[in-house]
Design a protein around this motif. Sequence first.
Motif, PDB file in Angstrom:
ATOM      1  N   LYS A  99       0.980  -1.188   0.184  1.00  0.00           N
ATOM      2  CA  LYS A  99      -0.109  -0.081   0.027  1.00  0.00           C
ATOM      3  C   LYS A  99       0.851   1.179   0.031  1.00  0.00           C
ATOM      4  O   LYS A  99       1.786   1.446   0.630  1.00  0.00           O
ATOM      5  N   ILE A 100       0.159   2.358  -0.725  1.00  0.00           N
ATOM      6  CA  ILE A 100       0.823   3.573  -0.763  1.00  0.00           C
ATOM      7  C   ILE A 100      -0.096   4.533  -0.568  1.00  0.00           C
ATOM      8  O   ILE A 100      -1.110   4.678  -1.356  1.00  0.00           O
ATOM      9  N   ASP A 101      -0.174   5.414   0.471  1.00  0.00           N
ATOM     10  CA  ASP A 101      -1.333   6.330   0.903  1.00  0.00           C
ATOM     11  C   ASP A 101      -0.750   7.527   1.507  1.00  0.00           C
ATOM     12  O   ASP A 101      -0.211   7.506   2.654  1.00  0.00           O
ATOM     13  N   ILE A 102      -0.742   8.472   0.660  1.00  0.00           N
ATOM     14  CA  ILE A 102       0.056   9.845   0.997  1.00  0.00           C
ATOM     15  C   ILE A 102      -1.139  10.984   1.388  1.00  0.00           C
ATOM     16  O   ILE A 102      -0.914  12.123   1.695  1.00  0.00           O
ATOM     17  N   SER A 103      -2.499  10.722   1.570  1.00  0.00           N
ATOM     18  CA  SER A 103      -3.478  11.449   1.480  1.00  0.00           C
ATOM     19  C   SER A 103      -4.123  11.537   2.912  1.00  0.00           C
ATOM     20  O   SER A 103      -4.858  12.618   3.150  1.00  0.00           O
ATOM     21  N   LEU A 104      -4.012  10.582   3.571  1.00  0.00           N
ATOM     22  CA  LEU A 104      -4.862  10.653   4.880  1.00  0.00           C
ATOM     23  C   LEU A 104      -3.885  11.098   6.028  1.00  0.00           C
ATOM     24  O   LEU A 104      -4.500  11.455   6.955  1.00  0.00           O
ATOM     25  N   HIS A 105      -2.815  11.540   5.713  1.00  0.00           N
ATOM     26  CA  HIS A 105      -2.118  12.120   6.789  1.00  0.00           C
ATOM     27  C   HIS A 105      -2.211  13.433   6.983  1.00  0.00           C
ATOM     28  O   HIS A 105      -2.053  14.196   8.223  1.00  0.00           O
ATOM     29  N   ARG A 106      -2.792  14.128   6.116  1.00  0.00           N
ATOM     30  CA  ARG A 106      -3.446  15.604   6.356  1.00  0.00           C
ATOM     31  C   ARG A 106      -4.872  15.857   6.085  1.00  0.00           C
ATOM     32  O   ARG A 106      -5.142  15.494   4.935  1.00  0.00           O
ATOM     33  N   THR A 107      -5.715  16.128   6.975  1.00  0.00           N
ATOM     34  CA  THR A 107      -6.944  16.322   7.081  1.00  0.00           C
ATOM     35  C   THR A 107      -7.489  17.770   7.283  1.00  0.00           C
ATOM     36  O   THR A 107      -6.765  18.161   7.964  1.00  0.00           O
ATOM     37  N   SER A 108      -8.599  18.237   6.659  1.00  0.00           N
ATOM     38  CA  SER A 108      -9.055  19.470   6.894  1.00  0.00           C
ATOM     39  C   SER A 108      -9.423  19.778   8.085  1.00  0.00           C
ATOM     40  O   SER A 108      -9.676  20.738   8.496  1.00  0.00           O
ATOM     41  N   HIS A 109     -10.092  18.457   8.589  1.00  0.00           N
ATOM     42  CA  HIS A 109     -10.985  18.801   9.972  1.00  0.00           C
ATOM     43  C   HIS A 109     -10.474  17.509  10.870  1.00  0.00           C
ATOM     44  O   HIS A 109     -11.044  16.576  10.984  1.00  0.00           O
ATOM     45  N   PRO A 110      -9.243  17.754  11.392  1.00  0.00           N
ATOM     46  CA  PRO A 110      -8.757  16.728  12.218  1.00  0.00           C
ATOM     47  C   PRO A 110      -9.360  16.326  13.481  1.00  0.00           C
ATOM     48  O   PRO A 110      -9.311  14.917  13.947  1.00  0.00           O
ATOM     49  N   ASP A 111     -10.381  17.128  13.873  1.00  0.00           N
ATOM     50  CA  ASP A 111     -11.087  16.558  14.911  1.00  0.00           C
ATOM     51  C   ASP A 111     -12.192  15.577  14.556  1.00  0.00           C
ATOM     52  O   ASP A 111     -12.457  14.825  15.160  1.00  0.00           O
ATOM     53  N   ALA A 112     -12.687  15.949  13.291  1.00  0.00           N
ATOM     54  CA  ALA A 112     -13.815  14.941  12.840  1.00  0.00           C
ATOM     55  C   ALA A 112     -13.248  13.872  12.057  1.00  0.00           C
ATOM     56  O   ALA A 112     -13.954  12.580  11.928  1.00  0.00           O
ATOM     57  N   GLN A 113     -12.028  14.291  11.218  1.00  0.00           N
ATOM     58  CA  GLN A 113     -11.300  13.032  10.556  1.00  0.00           C
ATOM     59  C   GLN A 113      -9.936  13.113  10.975  1.00  0.00           C
ATOM     60  O   GLN A 113      -9.274  13.915  10.336  1.00  0.00           O
TER      61      GLN A 113
END
Length: 200
Positions: A99-113
């Motif tokens: 697996k390669i996933d570079i998109s989940l490490h930064r989220t716009s709403h860290p409290d919800a996601q």
Amino acid sequence: MGEAARRKAAIEALKTRNVLWLASLSPVEHLIANAAQRAYDGIVIGLGMTEGCYHLAFFLREYMRLQHSIELDVIVGWVNDGQWDGATSHAWLEYEGKKIDISLHRTSHPDAQPPGDLVVLDHVIRKGAVTYQYWVVLPERARLALEQMEEDSPELSALIRKKADEHKRMVEFSKSPNGAAEYLSQAPSEGSYTALLRRM
């Protein structure tokens, strides 16, 4: 040992682990790891991109194919952060099942996601606030939780249906030989393959 010393020791241990991991990679895997890190630094961080899983997956697939003749698989599936029973549509890449996933490490709403791990070839480059579960097929428990949410809230019902339609379209793109290129051709100019390539 004080908190600052503990953090410094943890950072040094992570650096050492990453160096050892890089040394274990094949030449092809080195190219993939390097591209994933550059895309994360230049696009996710550089552009402040969040909620860009489909975009990043299709872009990196095209980048590796066009620049290095390396085929990556775009996987459109589901993730769960452990805080609820449902699941969210998500896309990531795989190379020989890694697996390669570079998109989940930064989220716009860290409290919800909450931010997840930064994963390259099954190796956690940077820990997130949580470690997500990944599924290619939506588990029954998650499906039932989403159905219950639809019943409980008309507003959420419309959103869930819209996301389900989007998920279906992304699966179709992922399974088409030219799907990544087709997806990117429909992106706004700032999200085109050429624009993102300049950030690498």
